[in-house]
Design an enzyme around this catalytic site. Sequence first.
Site, mmCIF file in Angstrom:
data_model
loop_
_atom_site.group_PDB
_atom_site.id
_atom_site.type_symbol
_atom_site.label_atom_id
_atom_site.label_comp_id
_atom_site.label_asym_id
_atom_site.label_seq_id
_atom_site.Cartn_x
_atom_site.Cartn_y
_atom_site.Cartn_z
ATOM 1 C CG ASN A 113 -8.722 4.013 5.598
ATOM 2 O OD1 ASN A 113 -9.734 3.701 4.877
ATOM 3 N ND2 ASN A 113 -7.717 4.538 4.373
ATOM 4 C CE LYS A 129 -6.125 2.061 2.654
ATOM 5 N NZ LYS A 129 -4.914 1.902 1.794
ATOM 6 C CG HIS A 169 -6.169 7.694 1.804
ATOM 7 N ND1 HIS A 169 -5.861 6.999 0.839
ATOM 8 C CD2 HIS A 169 -5.994 7.112 2.968
ATOM 9 C CE1 HIS A 169 -5.136 6.076 1.300
ATOM 10 N NE2 HIS A 169 -4.975 5.993 2.555
ATOM 11 C CD GLU A 173 -5.845 3.732 -0.857
ATOM 12 O OE1 GLU A 173 -6.888 3.500 -0.403
ATOM 13 O OE2 GLU A 173 -4.759 3.206 -0.557
ATOM 14 C CD GLU A 208 -2.181 7.126 5.219
ATOM 15 O OE1 GLU A 208 -2.354 6.362 6.341
ATOM 16 O OE2 GLU A 208 -2.966 7.220 3.902
ATOM 17 N N GLY A 268 0.363 0.133 1.516
ATOM 18 C CA GLY A 268 -0.077 -1.262 0.919
ATOM 19 C C GLY A 268 1.145 -1.959 0.415
ATOM 20 C CB SER A 279 3.556 -0.875 5.239
ATOM 21 O OG SER A 279 3.203 -1.079 3.984
HETATM 22 P P1 13P Z 1 -1.466 0.012 4.772
HETATM 23 O O1 13P Z 1 -1.620 0.149 6.373
HETATM 24 O O2 13P Z 1 -2.160 -1.050 4.200
HETATM 25 O O3 13P Z 1 0.003 0.353 4.186
HETATM 26 O O4 13P Z 1 -2.396 1.593 4.292
HETATM 27 C C1 13P Z 1 -2.185 2.652 4.883
HETATM 28 C C2 13P Z 1 -3.339 3.710 4.548
HETATM 29 O O5 13P Z 1 -3.491 3.881 3.521
HETATM 30 C C3 13P Z 1 -4.037 4.173 5.709
HETATM 31 O O6 13P Z 1 -4.889 5.197 5.173
#
Ligand code: 13P
Length: 250
Positions: free
Chosen positions: A13, A15, A92, A94, A164, A170, A209
């Site tokens: 992803n 983003k 997701h 976010e 997740e 992150g 992560s």
């Molecule tokens: P990270 O791998 O940066 O923690 O992000 C995970 C994520 O949100 C994947 O959709």
Amino acid sequence: MQVTTRRPMVAGNWKMNGDTSLIKTMQSTLAQADLSNMDWVICPPMPLLGLFDKSTKLGSQNVSQFDSGAHTGETSTSLLKEVGCQYVIIGHSERRQDNHESDQLIAEKVKKTLDAGLTPIFCFGEPESVRDDGSLFEYLSAQLDAVLEVIGISAFADLVMAYEPIWAIGTGKTASPEQAQEVHAFVRDYLAKQDANIAQQQVILYGGSVKGSNADELFSQPDVDGGLIGGASLKPDDFLSICLAANKLG
Ligand code: 13P
């Protein structure tokens, strides 16, 4: 005893990151490796979707719940199909947070995506406060129920799930392999109450992560079938190590 045929998968992803030069280095890095036992998928920002080689499996990071019309800034399932997309990340954290996407809207988008013949990557996961107050499994079951109620258990055969935990996204604070396994096993058992066969075949990714250095131990858990990767999916060598870890499971 049932035979499991779950195919390992790693989805990157990106983003709101990445550019044409990352597309080239990612494709050439991954092309060097034998990844024949797993599927890898890149989910870049929308404008980059049409710029990948045809051999790259693609996912989008969002989709509209509408078919077409006056919905400024939105992208329909049919437009995603036109640019070769096969997967759609839905739910997701976010988007739940930044765009106020509710469980109901997410369920609607999952249904729309399935109806279009695309594969949803349905994301769910808890904030740290929920883990702390002991309501983890109640919280997660509510997220699962919202989708189950709209599409029914049989449609889960056509989607991928991604656990997740929000506190691990992150932050560099990965869930321990045991924490990931506990939730993945819970989800599989939860689905098995409705259909044991579908539960057994359900691909459940872990995200939060994941890096080349911890992918092996996370993916070696019996109910973890691969990963949904953020930061490390922007680093071709790291992403390749993660894909190789998943390939060993196949
Ligand atoms: P990270 O791998 O940066 O923690 O992000 C995970 C994520 O949100 C994947 O959709």
